[in-house]
Design an enzyme around this catalytic site. Structure first.
Site, PDB file in Angstrom:
ATOM      1  N   CYS A  89       0.856  -1.186   0.000  1.00 52.74           N
ATOM      2  CA  CYS A  89       0.000   0.000   0.000  1.00 52.74           C
ATOM      3  C   CYS A  89       0.893   1.238   0.000  1.00 52.74           C
ATOM      4  CB  CYS A  89      -0.893  -0.012   1.242  1.00 52.74           C
ATOM      5  SG  CYS A  89      -1.978   1.420   1.360  1.00 52.74           S
ATOM      6  N   HIS A 135     -10.097   1.276   1.979  1.00 55.30           N
ATOM      7  CA  HIS A 135      -9.609   2.584   2.433  1.00 55.30           C
ATOM      8  C   HIS A 135     -10.773   3.529   2.765  1.00 55.30           C
ATOM      9  CE1 HIS A 135      -5.252   2.582   2.064  1.00 55.30           C
ATOM     10  NE2 HIS A 135      -5.304   2.038   0.865  1.00 55.30           N
TER      11      HIS A 135
HETATM   12 NI    NI Z   1      -3.675   1.124  -0.040  1.00 55.46          NI
END
Ligand code: NI
Length: 160
Positions: A89, A135
Site C-alpha cells: 500500500c 480505504h
Molecule cells: Ni492502499
C-alpha cells in the site's frame, strides 16, 4: 493536474469512514485527475481519496497500464470465492503482506463524469478494487494481512 502528498499509516485520516461524494463536480474531477497522476508517480495500481487527505468515498485504480478506473461512491454488491493476495500500500511504504480477498466481485458507483457504472472484476482486478474500497471504510490491508514484512526481504529472496 498536480501531485498530492500521500499520507502514511499513523495518520488518523486513514482510519476514518469517508463521507459520500454525491455529485461529481469539476472540483471532484480535478481531485480524481490528481489522484491518477499521484498514483502513477508513486508506481501504484490504486489510490483512495483518504490517502491524499480527502475524506470522501472515491478511488482510482489502474490494475494494468492504461486501464484506468475512477469510482465515486462505490458499492461492492457481490463478492464470490476467495483468493490469496500479496499486497502493499502506498500508505504503508516498504511493506507487503498476505491477504485473503474474494475471487470475484461486482462493484457499482459513479464514474469520472457522474454516470453510473457497474463492473464485474476477478483475479488481480478484484484485489485492487477491494483494497481501495477498504480505504473508504478506514481499513488498511495490514488489518487483514498475515506475515506483514519488509518488501526488500522479498526482493532479496527473489534475487537469490
Ligand atoms: Ni492502499
Amino acid at each position: 493536474m498536480a501531485l498530492r502528498n500521500i499520507v502514511t499509516e499513523g495518520d488518523p485520516i486513514l482510519r476514518k469512514v469517508c463521507r459520500p461524494v454525491g455529485e461529481v463536480t469539476p472540483r471532484i474531477q480535478m481531485i480524481l485527475d490528481d489522484m491518477v497522476e499521484t498514483m502513477r508517480d508513486a508506481n501504484g495500481v490504486g489510490l483512495a481519496a483518504p490517502q491524499i487527505g480527502i475524506m470522501r468515498r472515491m478511488f482510482v485504480a489502474e490494475p494494468e497500464p492504461e486501464r484506468v478506473f475512477c469510482f465515486v461512491d462505490p458499492e461492492i454488491i457481490v463478492m464470490e470465492g476467495e483468493q490469496d493476495s500479496e499486497e502493499g500500500c502506498l500508505s504503508v511504504p516498504g511493506m507487503v503482506g498476505d491477504v485473503k480477498r474474494p475471487e470475484k466481485i461486482v462493484i457499482q458507483g459513479l464514474d469520472r463524469y457522474g454516470k453510473t457504472q457497474k463492473y464485474k472484476f476477478e483475479g488481480f482486478d478484484a484485489i485492487v478494487m477491494c483494497h481501495e474500497f477498504d480505504h473508504l471504510e478506514g481499513v488498511l490491508y495490514v488489518d487483514k494481512a498475515e506475515n506483514v514484512r519488509p518488501a526488500e526481504a522479498l526482493a532479496e529472496e527473489e534475487e537469490k
